[in-house]
Enzyme design. Structure first.
Site, PDB file in Angstrom:
ATOM      1  CB  CYS A   1      -0.899   0.033   1.206  1.00 14.59           C
ATOM      2  SG  CYS A   1      -2.031  -1.371   1.502  1.00 14.59           S
TER       3      CYS A   1
HETATM    4  C1  BEZ Z   1       0.672  -4.865   2.087  1.00 12.67           C
HETATM    5  O1  BEZ Z   1      -0.065  -3.740   1.521  1.00 12.67           O
HETATM    6  O2  BEZ Z   1       1.775  -4.778   1.981  1.00 12.67           O
HETATM    7  C2  BEZ Z   1      -0.153  -5.852   2.165  1.00 12.67           C
HETATM    8  C3  BEZ Z   1      -1.402  -6.157   2.712  1.00 12.67           C
HETATM    9  C4  BEZ Z   1      -1.852  -7.373   3.073  1.00 12.67           C
HETATM   10  C5  BEZ Z   1      -1.246  -8.420   2.778  1.00 12.67           C
HETATM   11  C6  BEZ Z   1      -0.199  -8.458   2.074  1.00 12.67           C
HETATM   12  C7  BEZ Z   1       0.517  -7.356   1.907  1.00 12.67           C
END
Ligand code: BEZ
Length: 213
Positions: A45
């Site tokens: 994100c």
């Molecule tokens: C991320 O945003 O890095 C993420 C969120 C949930 C699961 C795996 C990665």
């Protein structure tokens, strides 16, 4: 609520990093990209929000407003924004909804309980100036989206609206396009496509991209 292409994007009011936001009022008659993030302080994100901020001039050029969503608290969004600036080299330059009560996530069906019952998946909605949903994408939490692809779809949608053309497989800006099958009047086709067109099949008519020199 299950939403489909062609539906009116539901209106909502929610807190954001830029204050309380009423979706339809904030959007006005621009296009909008609404996209969800599973959780704050997660690596994928963080990179996506950096990239969407970096691409702001490209969204502006196309009259598109960008709106992120994460189901965390506003105070956390503010702390996370500092990390985004520090690690991605660009400050967050669009509002991020603090959807702690999941009002918007539920309205847009962004929580897929068999994947995870608290976090959102990575949803993308492209909404047009009439508030109609024009694209819905759903990515898993662990896969970062391709924002250049989102821009490419916006270009394609705007070409269809403005020039009555569709875009073929793997089309990129500047490539030839396809005259929409619903356009059948020869005089109108000649008027709309002065650069000419090639009829490969009656239903497959290729023309140079109309808004390029
Ligand atoms: C991320 O945003 O890095 C993420 C969120 C949930 C699961 C795996 C990665």
């Amino acid at each position: 609520m299950s939403l489909h292409i062609g539906d009116i994007a539901p209106d909502f009011q929610q807190d954001s990093t830029e204050g309380s936001l009423s979706f339809h009022k904030w959007k006005g008659n621009s296009w909008a990209v609404l996209f969800s993030h599973p959780k704050n302080f997660t690596p994928v994100c963080t990179t996506e929000l950096g990239e969407a901020s970096r691409l702001k001039p490209e969204f502006d050029k196309r009259n598109v407003k960008v709106l992120g969503l994460s189901v965390d608290k506003l105070e956390d969004h503010d702390r996370w924004s500092k990390d985004i600036h520090e690690t991605q080299g660009t400050a967050l330059n669009f509002p991020l909804l603090a959807d702690e009560d999941k009002k918007v996530s539920k309205l847009y069906d962004m929580i897929h309980p068999n994947a995870n019952d608290t976090m959102t998946v990575r949803s993308v909605f492209i909404v047009d100036p009439n508030n109609k949903i024009r694209l819905i994408l759903t990515y898993p939490a662990s896969t970062g989206r391709n924002f250049l692809e989102i821009l490419r779809v916006i270009d394609s949608l705007q070409l269809t609206d403005n020039h009555k053309v569709a875009t073929p497989v793997n089309w990129k800006d500047g490539d030839d396009v396809i005259i929409v099958p619903s356009l059948q009047d020869k005089a109108e086709i000649d008027r709309l496509f002065p650069k000419g067109y090639k009829t490969v099949k009656p239903y497959l008519r290729i023309t140079p991209q109309p808004n390029k020199k």
